[in-house]
Design an enzyme around this catalytic site. Structure first.
Site, PDB file in Angstrom:
ATOM      1  N   ASP A 290       0.859  -1.170   0.000  1.00 15.40           N
ATOM      2  CA  ASP A 290       0.000   0.000   0.000  1.00 15.40           C
ATOM      3  C   ASP A 290       0.911   1.241   0.000  1.00 15.40           C
ATOM      4  O   ASP A 290       2.132   1.147   0.149  1.00 15.40           O
ATOM      5  CB  ASP A 290      -0.970  -0.010   1.191  1.00 15.40           C
ATOM      6  CG  ASP A 290      -2.198   0.856   0.894  1.00 15.40           C
ATOM      7  OD1 ASP A 290      -2.172   1.613  -0.100  1.00 15.40           O
ATOM      8  OD2 ASP A 290      -3.193   0.788   1.646  1.00 15.40           O
TER       9      ASP A 290
HETATM   10  C1  BGC Z   1      -5.072   3.147   0.084  1.00 13.60           C
HETATM   11  C2  BGC Z   1      -5.244   2.064  -0.951  1.00 13.60           C
HETATM   12  C3  BGC Z   1      -5.172   2.642  -2.320  1.00 13.60           C
HETATM   13  C4  BGC Z   1      -3.857   3.380  -2.473  1.00 13.60           C
HETATM   14  C5  BGC Z   1      -3.632   3.966  -3.851  1.00 13.60           C
HETATM   15  C6  BGC Z   1      -3.867   4.014  -0.183  1.00 13.60           C
HETATM   16  O1  BGC Z   1      -3.816   5.113   0.640  1.00 13.60           O
HETATM   17  O2  BGC Z   1      -4.987   2.564   1.362  1.00 13.60           O
HETATM   18  O3  BGC Z   1      -6.462   1.386  -0.741  1.00 13.60           O
HETATM   19  O4  BGC Z   1      -5.314   1.637  -3.281  1.00 13.60           O
HETATM   20  O5  BGC Z   1      -3.807   4.424  -1.533  1.00 13.60           O
HETATM   21  O6  BGC Z   1      -4.434   5.024  -4.107  1.00 13.60           O
END
Ligand code: BGC
Length: 744
Positions: A290
């Protein structure tokens, strides 16, 4: 940089020659993908391989600190293998051209994006869609999103979120399928099937990313990015199955979660990513972190610096670093210093390159970036129709005293009141990707389009969503007084759920509760339409307002979908995918709890209960009314007892005893009375959504097999145990007809 001939071994010479004759255009080599990946890997420098392991955001939509601004320079330098938050046929083509034409090997980029509930045509929030219990509709929603997203140059969506969540304080509950293992697993599969369509490499498919691995939905106290802590038993029994179901359905990628579990952040957690994901589940796609979560291992306190964090992640099983840039900064040196094995880098690069081959990007890196297809595909009328259909299926009728609903379309004067009544921006909810809120239909608009021409529709905002001003109250009360019926739209702003949107109170924000009370004093018949991304504590509304519709955030067609239900064009059929508590103090509250040694007895103080609150939720899991009524007959079991090889059929006659045609979600729950470890009081093991005309009946059958009775036994082996079981069939998790059988 020129290619060192010593890198070419004889086995790949021919393939290499083929590759390089066309590399400035589109590299073409034939044969099994594995061989093509190997031949390419043999040509790559360590730096280039590490570049493939790196994902950076473009300038759009960032959800955290942007570490690298010069991403175009990074592409040119071969330091990045994938880009996210870049979409649009032209834009993706431009970026792809840099990778293909201006890097030494011309390896195409992978484009990812959070396509969570629609791309341009926005569908209901995932939690709302889960309330439809309609797997076909959910698959269709993901299919439509994939169609639109892939037509805008995207290859990869960061969805589905498969985090089971039993704490509505956590704002991200809105992105998942709710509290249940079984429902969550079925929905995870439907979403993967929808996104990936007929297969990876089909032009209208995007690859799915199962997130957030693992157990992010159990963040302590519902606070985002917080710690999770649970037994291995609970992890395996409750939290892991939806991820596993999605992976078994073919999901190509997995995303780590921000939380730690058992003292190790998920991004450095070898038990999760290697032991479980790869060894037990045979997952052979790639794992992405993530957002900056490799970097966050420093704040977690398990890595001292960039190198330590990068080493921890790659050794645990991460293949791609989202946005931290730590792999880029540290892996080459770590390998050269002998601290990380180069084979680990090769393995990760191999998985990523394999996916790019499967997507057909080495044959034509621009195949998804086609402006004509984009124009033809985006926001087609049939997509809008599909979104409206899923939206109305997602609405849950929570209360309908004296059959106040459906409303007549010929009401003389209808007042639409509330901060969400005409709140276009809120309708598409959070995580609405490339959706344009300007195109959303508000409730007021939907109602105006739904009533007869002679109906006068009045409107008053009443108050803002989340401040303490009561200045608009007087006008709203005046408007209500003039009307025959009031539709009152209250709830949360779209931004109040989703990432970084935890709440300690689940009451209506701002002065909305006061507004509802003031409008109720007018004595007019009121329908509350709730819009929110999580269960709210609405005890007062439940007690004092005759009709309540849970409308969540329903996407582009919100207003039309709600009007369809208000005026009876569609008979509501949604059922809650998550328990609605009476107060925050009850959390975590979910239907599949354990019995305890002192189950609640109102006459005995020393039993498991509160002094100041009931144990019961306001609305249980699986609950939802219809404009018609359904009667459940007694259960018939095909066998009084079964062996592990048998299939037991439980059947129940369901009759539509009301005046309207309607759909009912018939639910099957099972309870294992005695186990080698304690078992939940009930677990969902099947459901069927049936449709019945007034007066009609249907015999609904469920098959129970040994797998439905299996669990992690005392020794953590998965299987059933002989003994007595109770089955329940009903329209929610609280009520149901009961039967018993024995597993021999
Ligand atoms: C979130 C994810 C997301 C990623 C990309 C993160 O802050 O937890 O769910 O896919 O950002 O945008």
């Amino acid at each position: 940089m020129s290619i060192s001939l010593t890198k070419l071994n004889s086995a790949v010479t021919l393939v290499t020659a083929l590759f390089f004759t066309s590399c400035q255009e589109t590299p073409r080599v034939s044969g099994p993908i594995e061989n093509r990946v190997d031949s390419l890997l043999a040509l790559m420098t360590l730096e280039e391989k590490v570049g493939q392991l790196t994902l950076f955001t473009s300038d759009n939509d960032v959800t955290g600190p942007t570490i690298r601004e010069n991403y175009k320079g990074d592409i040119k330098a071969g330091r990045v293998g994938a880009i996210f938050n870049a979409f649009g046929a032209d834009y993706t083509r431009k970026l792809q051209e840099i990778a293909v034409k201006e890097t030494r090997l011309g390896i195409p980029l992978l484009f990812g994006y959070d396509v969570i509930h629609g791309h341009r045509t926005i569908f209901p929030m995932p939690l709302a869609e889960a309330a439809s219990w309609d797997l076909e509709a959910i698959e269709k929603s993901a299919r439509t999103a994939a169609d639109e997203a892939s037509a805008e140059g995207l290859h990869w969506t960061f969805a589905p979120m498969c985090d089971v969540c039993r704490d509505p304080r956590w704002g991200r509950i809105v992105e998942g399928a709710g509290e249940d293992v079984y429902l969550g697993s079925k929905i995870a599969v439907a979403r993967v099937k929808g996104f990936q369509g007929n297969g990876i490499g089909e032009l209208n498919s995007v690859i799915a990313c199962v997130k957030h691995f693992a157990a992010y939905g159990a963040s302590q106290a519902g606070r985002d990015y917080h710690t999770t802590d649970m037994s291995d038993r609970v992890l395996r029994e409750v939290y892991l199955p939806p991820y596993k179901a999605a992976i078994d359905a073919g999901a190509a990628t997995v995303m780590t979660s921000f939380n730690e579990i058992d003292g190790m952040p998920a991004t450095g957690n070898k038990y999760l990513m290697t032991d479980i994901l790869r060894k037990e589940w045979n997952f052979n796609g790639f794992v992405v972190t993530d957002y900056t979560s490799i970097m966050e291992m420093i704040a977690h306190g398990v890595a001292e610096d960039t190198s330590a964090a990068a080493a921890l992640a790659i050794e645990a099983g991460v293949d791609m670093d989202m946005q931290a840039g730590f792999f880029n900064d540290a892996l080459v040196t770590l390998v050269k210093d002998g601290k990380v094995k180069e084979t680990l880098i090769d393995e990760a690069a191999r998985r990523i390159l394999k996916t790019k081959y499967e997507l057909g990007l080495f044959n034509d890196p621009y195949r998804y970036s086609n402006p004509e297809r984009q124009k033809e595909t985006v926001m087609k009328p049939e997509f809008l129709e599909a979104s409206r259909d899923v939206a109305r299926k997602s609405i849950v009728l929570l209360k309908n005293d004296k059959q106040l609903l459906p409303l007549s379309k010929n009401i003389k004067r209808l007042a639409v009141i509330g901060p969400l009544a005409n709140a276009r921006k809120e309708m598409i909810g959070s995580w609405s990707g490339a959706g344009d809120w300007n195109k959303a239909v508000t409730l007021l608009e939907g109602i105006k389009a739904g009533v007869s021409p002679s109906t006068q529709v009045l409107y008053a905002k009443g108050c803002n969503i989340n401040d303490d001003s009561t200045n608009l109250f007087a006008q709203a009360i005046q408007t209500a007084r003039q009307a025959d019926v009031v539709v009152l739209a209250v709830g949360e702003g779209a931004w109040m759920s989703g990432e970084a949107a935890s709440r300690a109170s689940l009451d209506l924000p701002g002065v909305q509760q006061k507004l509802v009370e003031e409008i109720q004093k007018t004595g007019k018949p009121i329908i509350v339409t709730l819009m929110n991304g999580r269960p709210l504590t609405i005890n007062w509304i439940d007690k004092n307002i005759p009709a309540v519709l849970e409308c969540w955030f329903l996407g582009t067609q919100s207003g039309h979908a709600i009007a369809d239900v208000l005026f009876g064009n569609y008979n509501p059929s949604g059922k809650l995918p998550v328990t609605f508590p009476r107060s925050v103090g009850q959390i975590p509250i979910f239907y599949s709890m354990k019995n305890t040694g002192r189950p609640m007895d109102p006459n005995n103080k020393y039993t498991s209960k509160y002094l100041d609150e009931s144990n019961d939720p306001l609305y249980p899991f699986g609950y939802g009314l219809s404009y018609t009524s359904f009667e459940y007959g007694d259960l018939a079991l095909s066998l009084p007892s079964m062996t592990s090889g048998d299939e037991l059929v439980v059947s129940c006659k369901v009759t539509n005893t009301g005046k309207y045609a309607g759909e009912e979600v018939v639910q099957l729950y099972v309870c294992d009375k005695v186990g080698s470890v304690t078992r939940p009081v009930k677990e969902l093991k099947g459901f069927q959504k049936i449709s019945l005309q007034p007066g009609d009946s249907k015999n609904v059958e469920f098959k129970i097999t040994n797998n439905d009775l299996s669990f992690y036994r005392k020794d953590m082996s998965f299987g059933s145990e002989p003994g007595a079981f109770v089955v329940f069939v009903g329209g929610n998790s609280r009520e149901g007809k009961k039967g018993e059988f024995v597993l021999r």
